[in-house]
Design an enzyme around this catalytic site. Structure first.
Site, short mmCIF file in Angstrom:
data_model
loop_
_atom_site.label_atom_id
_atom_site.label_comp_id
_atom_site.label_asym_id
_atom_site.label_seq_id
_atom_site.Cartn_x
_atom_site.Cartn_y
_atom_site.Cartn_z
N GLY A 204 -9.07 -23.49 14.00
CA GLY A 204 -10.40 -23.80 13.50
C GLY A 204 -10.92 -22.76 12.53
N GLU B 122 3.61 1.76 2.68
CA GLU B 122 4.71 0.79 2.72
C GLU B 122 5.73 0.99 1.61
OE1 GLU B 122 1.61 0.14 4.84
OE2 GLU B 122 1.29 -0.48 2.77
N GLY C 25 0.85 -1.19 0.00
CA GLY C 25 0.00 0.00 0.00
C GLY C 25 0.88 1.23 0.00
N SER C 26 0.25 2.38 -0.03
CA SER C 26 1.01 3.63 -0.14
C SER C 26 1.96 3.85 1.02
CB SER C 26 0.03 4.82 -0.25
OG SER C 26 -0.87 4.81 0.86
N GLU D 142 -4.77 -9.62 2.17
CA GLU D 142 -3.86 -9.74 3.32
C GLU D 142 -4.05 -11.04 4.10
OE1 GLU D 142 -5.36 -6.98 2.39
OE2 GLU D 142 -3.95 -5.30 2.46
N HIS E 231 -0.71 -3.28 5.05
CA HIS E 231 -1.03 -1.89 4.76
C HIS E 231 -1.91 -1.30 5.86
CE1 HIS E 231 -1.89 1.78 2.80
NE2 HIS E 231 -3.07 1.44 2.30
N HIS F 6 -14.39 -28.95 22.05
CA HIS F 6 -15.13 -28.25 21.00
C HIS F 6 -16.60 -28.13 21.33
CE1 HIS F 6 -15.88 -27.74 16.36
NE2 HIS F 6 -15.88 -26.60 17.02
#
Length: 523
Positions: free
Chosen positions: A400, A28, A25-26, A47, A70, A277
């Protein structure tokens, strides 16, 4: 004087983090000005895919991987797989861009508010450096914390204007962070095993992370101990064709107690062992059973409902246990202890079930090929028909959460060049991160994507029956064409809609040197 960029890249080179997984992105872009030729940038189209690829790469290389996101938007997209990396105990250094320091008081467009808080609690440490020249030290600390057992992701937010600021030199320091067992505690555990009448060993993902596969075999054979796999374990930790292999514990309180019944001493390695679970009742452990828990995660030790815990890495603990003199010869434990599941019947292909697909894949694949699984409703048939026989050949999500398996297969293929990777995915799971096919195609990775297409979120129907529900909303997946999706990302695809088509499709994909996808229609 060098810039922050110069010093940081030198540090990353020292730390062997020269592969960067990102979606730029800008905020980075300045990091990659005059990007060195000995670094490589692996782009993910979203991402969550970036995080999943980095997770697979770090597990495959057993060292921290570098992620570049970003600002808040990119971190937000990645949080699902950041949660999975946290549960997987995967070492990651996650960086994200921030707007220029001079305009932060004005809440600029695409800035990150309270950047260090956003990814918590799914990182071990997070910060936004107070000064530009502190960026290399922050990244070094993030690496050190990520690589300290229990491993896990860390986070550094870096303002866009930091990269060109002057910076003094910074050298990586040697840090020894192994978790070695306390001698008195490991001696007591050894005595308990020696005195056991019918011992059992429960292996979790930590055995795989610590490279302790052969050591567990040696300890089990020394004590003639039955070996079970911990509930929902995310790594392969014991050969499932070994005579002492006794099956899988279910993520259910009563089932765990029943599975351990008859054993007077249980050694749980790389846990957790009591992972649930669904709600259960009654005791958490069999009465009179002496339980020892060994793993590098102190949190697992703290919330375990019983037993004596030793915080240590599995390979160190097993080395210590094997260093004691062997006990007198013990007869093989009576079978079944626990009840050993009979070999499943051979399926004739009269129906294209997930069990039949697993059976045929087991016949066709090489034993040392790598399985990355995210087909929740197929886990039971996989246990029955697709045994894991070699170390470091099975990976799945410990959280999970969905969307990890497909990109993790890409990262593992990059970490293990030359090895065949098989991504075994449900159709619902695959759609969480289908964009990961693009990276597989761009890097021409030898991955067989096997999509089990049953047209719905089948795992939810299992749970619906548990809750007595006759109708479920929002679980159908009509109209998906995975061959078209694969071809749109640059990956060749084909279908297997009947058992007589499956053999040829598996031969085609397993023999390919680049990425391929097979859509398998499940009855």
């Amino acid at each position: 004087m060098q810039t922050v960029r110069d010093v940081t890249l030198s540090l990353l080179r020292e730390l062997k983090m020269t592969t960067v997984f990102g979606n730029p992105g800008s905020t980075e872009l300045p990091m990659f000005c005059d990007f060195p030729d000995d670094f490589r940038y692996v782009m993910g189209l979203q991402e969550c895919v970036v995080l999943g690829m980095a997770d697979g790469f770090a597990q495959g290389t057993r060292t921290a991987a570098l992620v570049n996101l970003h600002s808040s938007a990119g971190v937000g997209h990645a949080l699902g797989n950041l949660f999975t990396a946290w549960k997987n105990q995967t070492p990651l250094v996650v960086t994200a861009g921030q707007q220029a320091r001079s305009i932060l008081p004005y809440e600029p467009f695409l800035f990150a508010e309270r950047a260090g808080e956003f990814p918590r609690p799914f990182v071990k440490w997070a910060c936004e450096p107070a000064r530009a020249e502190d960026v290399p030290a922050a990244i070094h600390r993030a690496w050190a914390v990520a690589m300290e057992p229990p491993y896990g992701p860390t986070f550094v937010s870096i303002p866009i204007d930091d990269w060109d600021r002057p910076c003094p030199p910074f050298a990586a320091r040697t840090i020894h962070a192994d978790r070695v067992p306390a001698p008195d505690a490991i001696a007591a555990c050894a005595r308990a095993l020696d005195a056991a009448r019918a011992p059992a060993i429960v292996v979790g993902a930590g055995v795989g992370r610590d490279g302790a596969w052969d050591r567990v075999i040696a300890l089990a054979e020394r004590h003639n101990a039955a070996v079970l796999v911990a509930p929902m374990s995310a790594r392969g930790s014991f050969p499932e064709d070994h005579p002492l292999f006794a099956g899988f514990l279910a993520a259910n309180q009563m089932a765990i107690v029943a599975g351990l019944a008859g054993h007077d001493v249980v050694l749980a390695l790389g846990g957790p062992m009591n992972l649930y679970h669904m709600e259960g009742h009654g005791p958490h452990l069999p009465p009179g059973c002496d339980v020892w828990l060994i793993g590098d995660n102190h949190a697992h030790a703290a919330w375990a409902p019983g037993g004596t815990a030793i915080v240590a890495q599995c390979h160190h603990a097993l080395d210590a246990l094997l260093a004691f003199p062997p006990p007198p010869a013990r007869a093989l434990p009576p079978r079944p202890l626990p009840p050993r599941k009979a070999a499943p019947p051979v399926l004739d292909g009269s129906a294209m079930t997930d069990a039949f697909v697993m059976q045929e894949l087991a016949r066709a694949r090489a034993a040392d090929s790598i399985i990355v699984e995210e087909a929740p409703s197929g886990r039971g048939p996989m246990h029955d028909y697709l045994p894991i026989l070699k170390p470091d050949t099975f990976y799945t999500t410990a959280s999970g959460g969905l969307g990890h398996g497909l990109p993790a297969a890409v990262g593992l293929a990059m970490a293990r060049p030359g090895d065949k990777v098989i991504a075994l995915l449900g159709d619902g799971s695959a759609m969480y991160a289908i964009q990961g096919l693009h990276a597989a195609a761009q890097w021409n990775l030898p991955i067989s994507f096997l999509i089990m297409k049953n047209g719905r979120y089948e795992a939810l129907h299992h749970f619906g029956r548990h809750f007595g529900m006759q109708r479920l909303e929002g679980t159908q997946l009509p109209g998906l064409d995975f061959v078209a999706l694969a071809q749109g990302h640059g990956v060749p695809g084909r279908r297997a809609t009947a058992p007589d088509e499956l053999e040829a499709a598996l031969a085609w994909t397993l023999g390919a040197t680049g990425p391929t996808l097979v859509e398998v229609t499940i009855d």
